[in-house]
Design a protein around this motif. Structure first.
Motif: not given
Length: 206
Positions: A66-75
């Motif tokens: 979930g955390l990595l998905s948030i980071a990928a979405g922001i990028i």
């Protein structure tokens, strides 16, 4: 000229929408994973003389995914506004690739945990209970002395695991899409150059 402007905005708009969706899905998956691991199943994370590895690993991966998905979405959102920045393109490739792998592992792990739980009627959820030598499962009418509340633990766990697995599968699809876009931005892949032209607005105007 108006056709060209619409054509130019099409690619970045899609990438931004996918990024926003990844952030939303990542937040929901993180919250559900945190609830399962930190509240519902905290007693079997490391019970006395028992280690329920399948449950612990599945839920930790769910939170991390979930955390990595948030980071990928922001990028992805940042890249949609800065298409020609090489470092951002590489960042999108790396994060989306890693998130696709981690989300896939999370989905598979949760499906295995669900399968094990259903097959054994939630016996693994009762680790740490004093069953007086008798195997106890979460749906057993036999009462057991447990240091935690066993009320509806079976139904609650499955009710949280199932949407987590669905969200993880959605993260896989979105991450793969972002990874393909990252390849296209780098001019890689069979349609890389054509898609890059669409994103930066190099098109033929009628």
């Amino acid at each position: 000229m108006s056709n060209c402007i619409i054509y130019k905005a099409k690619g970045p708009g899609r990438l931004m929408k996918k990024g926003l969706t990844l952030i939303l899905v990542g937040h929901i998956n993180f919250i559900l994973g945190a609830i399962v691991h930190g509240n519902v199943l905290r007693h079997i994370s490391k019970p006395n003389q028992h280690v329920t590895t399948e449950y612990t690993v599945a839920n930790i991966i769910s939170v991390t995914s979930g955390l990595l998905s948030i980071a990928a979405g922001i990028i992805a959102i940042v890249v949609s506004r800065n298409l020609r920045v090489t470092k951002l393109q590489i960042g999108l490739l790396i994060t989306s690739f890693l998130n696709a792998l981690l989300s896939a592992a999370c989905c598979i792990g949760l499906l295995l945990a669900i399968g094990v739980t259903v097959a054994h009627n939630g016996q693994g959820l009762m680790q740490g209970c004093n069953s007086t030598g008798v195997p106890i499962n979460a749906r057993s009418p036999i009462s057991a002395h447990c240091p935690f509340d066993t009320t509806r633990i079976y139904d609650t766990t499955l009710a949280l695991w199932i949407p987590c697995s669905v969200l993880s599968a959605a993260e896989v699809g979105l991450s793969i899409w972002c990874f393909v876009v990252g390849l296209a931005l780098r001019g890689l892949g069979p349609c890389g150059h054509n898609y890059l032209k669409e994103l930066v607005g190099v098109c033929l105007c009628a």
